[in-house]
Design an enzyme around this catalytic site. Structure first.
Site, PDB file in Angstrom:
ATOM      1  N   ASP A 219      -8.602   7.032   8.452  1.00 50.73           N
ATOM      2  CA  ASP A 219      -8.956   5.897   7.602  1.00 50.73           C
ATOM      3  C   ASP A 219      -9.962   4.990   8.327  1.00 50.73           C
ATOM      4  OD1 ASP A 219      -8.180   4.340   5.134  1.00 50.73           O
ATOM      5  OD2 ASP A 219      -7.660   2.832   6.631  1.00 50.73           O
ATOM      6  N   GLU A 291     -12.988   9.285   7.197  1.00 54.65           N
ATOM      7  CA  GLU A 291     -13.499   8.442   6.121  1.00 54.65           C
ATOM      8  C   GLU A 291     -14.462   7.472   6.799  1.00 54.65           C
ATOM      9  OE1 GLU A 291     -12.336   4.933   2.984  1.00 54.65           O
ATOM     10  OE2 GLU A 291     -11.680   4.911   5.046  1.00 54.65           O
TER      11      GLU A 291
HETATM   12  C1  GLC Z   1      -9.646   2.973   3.218  1.00 50.26           C
HETATM   13  C2  GLC Z   1      -8.656   3.449   2.184  1.00 50.26           C
HETATM   14  C3  GLC Z   1      -8.354   2.315   1.263  1.00 50.26           C
HETATM   15  C4  GLC Z   1      -7.734   1.197   2.053  1.00 50.26           C
HETATM   16  C5  GLC Z   1      -8.647   0.793   3.202  1.00 50.26           C
HETATM   17  C6  GLC Z   1      -7.935  -0.076   4.199  1.00 50.26           C
HETATM   18  O1  GLC Z   1     -10.874   2.649   2.674  1.00 50.26           O
HETATM   19  O2  GLC Z   1      -9.154   4.572   1.530  1.00 50.26           O
HETATM   20  O3  GLC Z   1      -7.490   2.690   0.212  1.00 50.26           O
HETATM   21  O4  GLC Z   1      -7.517   0.094   1.223  1.00 50.26           O
HETATM   22  O5  GLC Z   1      -9.101   1.905   3.926  1.00 50.26           O
HETATM   23  O6  GLC Z   1      -7.043   0.669   4.968  1.00 50.26           O
END
Ligand code: GLC
Length: 543
Positions: A219, A291
């Site tokens: 994440d 991500e």
């Molecule tokens: C990422 C996740 C999202 C979350 C954010 C904070 O972007 O995909 O859902 O709110 O991180 O952890």
């Protein structure tokens, strides 16, 4: 039981070609009737995923959490929140998935903890200058009395990225400090320059690897380190500071090159080199996918250098407009970006943070036709495809009533937020909860009546249904796309038609509204009816 037709199961680099299905744990399947999905619910539906034809599932965070950002606010990284079950349920899920030849990817949230994590509670109690505060980003405020935030950064969820604490020590003449949270104020950012933080996450990785997970989705992988000076973000004249990640309504926007001292700092790559070694020490078949909302294809590729993470989500495909030219450009740029580092490309159209792609493409029949066509084109491409639960049912973004909205960004900004893509899955029956949970227990976000015709039960075995289309497309991918090698040739642009060849496989995506003649060949898969012409908003694979 290994399936001899499955080329992926025994491949240590299985992720390079995998189709990964994202399970948003709260909204997939509820086993105990509390209206919230859970781990036993997922386990009970694993045969469905196997029959759908995916290779792996990525499960969003199910760890102990006050659920202020639905699990992305973690209070204990090595336990399961009672809402979702217990550690034993995670073991059962992983074992059952493996028996079905499905790999399991879990979510890792290293940029921030929950404000209920013991470290943050200790930091608040210990006061300024303490080693406990040094695990987070506590700073003095600006302005003569420190009553202004330390810099101009904005939270991704809206409003300032800093919150001032009620400091027990202020009575002794010290000023109350502020802490950084690039997301909600209940998600304090960790200070990755403190070695304790890296050590803690290495333990977390090892804990889940010991449990048998096959990989991690990292994440906010481009976060973690902030430019050390914590200087102001330079903002263009007349504009406000921006977090640069998502729009306030959480539809994604194309990113311009911004000044981003809060993201994508060079030091972060050292973390991934360390994690690479941790994963390798367990086995060469463990992976991690980032991500990472980076600003250019090249900076994305840096995360997937051979000694770092294995993959990074390629949000460019999801951000592309509905046009042959845009899709073409993304394919060319993506393949060019990952080739020099030898990584496999990834493709994604929907996830739990964005408006579902059937709705992005206009909704209704046309939106669905385009969504199916874009999906089929995506599944032809070399690399991995990430699917989001419910897209195989043709679900659209739901207009969730204000009183039912739960996304923290809604509470911070009053903007609609992401709840509309997180409505629980309709499995069967004629009315809510549509088999999501036992009996009449209503789900945590209400399901609309339109789900009636879209349930798994209603679509199974029905020719032309979106579910049967996905099953056929995934089977065709195994049979015809994977054996066709990784070389892709893009045929010279021709108006609304995207044409690409992968070995003997020819893929045509008609983004226009007029029919184009279908070249000779055997139809291996199609996103909608085709005759001797390829209608608009349709994709076909020819052999
Ligand atoms: C990422 C996740 C999202 C979350 C954010 C904070 O972007 O995909 O859902 O709110 O991180 O952890």
């Amino acid at each position: 039981m290994a399936d001899l037709n499955d080329p992926i199961v025994d491949d240590p680099s299985w992720w390079r070609n995998a189709v990964v299905y994202q399970v948003y744990v709260r909204s997939f399947a509820d086993s105990d009737g509390d209206g919230i999905g859970d781990l036993p619910g997922i386990t009970s539906r694993l045969p469905y995923l196997r029959d759908l034809g995916v290779d792996a599932l990525w499960i969003t965070p199910f760890y102990t959490s006050p659920q202020r950002d639905h699990g992305y606010d973690v209070a204990d990284y090595t336990d399961v929140d009672p809402l979702f079950g217990a550690l034993g349920d995670a073991d059962t899920l992983i074992e059952t998935a493996h028996e079905l030849d499905l790999r399991v990817i879990v979510d890792l949230v290293p940029n921030h903890t929950s404000d209920e994590h013991p470290w943050f509670k200790a930091a608040l109690a210990a006061g300024p200058g303490s080693p406990e505060r040094a695990r987070f980003m506590f700073r003095e405020g600006s302005g003569p009395d420190g009553s202004l935030p330390p810099n101009n950064w904005e939270s991704v969820f809206g409003g300032p990225a800093w919150t001032r604490v009620e400091d027990p020590s202020t009575g002794s003449g010290q000023r109350a400090q502020w802490y950084l949270h690039l997301f909600d104020s209940t998600q304090p950012d960790l200070d990755w320059r403190n070695p304790e933080v890296g050590d803690m996450f290495e333990d977390v990785l090892r804990f889940w690897l010991d449990k048998g997970v096959d990989g991690f989705r990292v994440d906010v992988a481009h976060g973690l380190y902030k430019e050390e000076s914590l200087r102001d973000q330079v903002v263009k004249a007349g504009e406000r500071p921006t977090s640069g990640q998502v729009n306030t309504d959480h539809s994604m926007v194309s990113r311009e090159l911004n000044d981003e001292p809060m993201w994508d700092q060079p030091e972060v790559h050292e973390v991934y080199r360390r994690w690479h070694d941790v994963l390798d020490s367990v086995g060469d078949d463990r992976m991690a996918v980032a991500e990472a909302w980076t600003q250019t294809p090249e900076s994305m590729a840096a995360f997937v250098r051979p000694d770092e993470l294995d993959q990074a989500f390629n949000f460019a495909w999801l951000l592309a407009d509905w046009s042959a030219e845009s899709f073409r450009e993304v394919v060319v740029d993506t393949l060019a970006a990952v080739a020099p580092v030898g990584a496999s490309p990834t493709w994604v159209l929907s996830n739990h943070d964005v408006v579902r792609h059937a709705t992005r493409y206009g909704g209704g029949e046309q939106g669905l036709a385009r969504a199916r066509a874009a999906t089929l084109a995506m599944l032809a491409l070399p690399g991995s495809s990430y699917l989001y639960q419910g897209e195989e049912l043709g679900l659209e973004q739901v207009d969730v009533a204000p009183e039912d909205r739960q996304d923290p960004s809604w509470f911070r900004t009053g903007e609609v937020g992401r709840d509309g893509c997180r409505v629980p899955i309709p499995w069967g029956g004629d009315s809510a909860p549509f088999g999501f949970g036992p009996g009449d227990a209503q789900p945590w976000i209400p399901q609309p009546d339109e789900f009636k015709g879209l349930t798994v039960e209603a679509q199974t075995g029905v020719k032309g249904s979106t579910l049967e289309f996905y099953r056929a497309a995934l089977a065709a991918r195994r049979a015809h796309a994977l054996p066709a090698g990784d070389e892709v040739t893009l045929v010279e642009a021709n108006g609304d038609l995207l044409e690409l060849h992968r070995g003997d496989l020819r893929v045509l995506l008609n983004c226009g509204s007029t029919d184009v003649p279908l070249p000779a060949g055997r139809v291996l898969a199609s996103s909608g009816p085709v005759t001797d012409v390829l209608p608009g908003d349709t994709c076909v694979w020819l052999g």
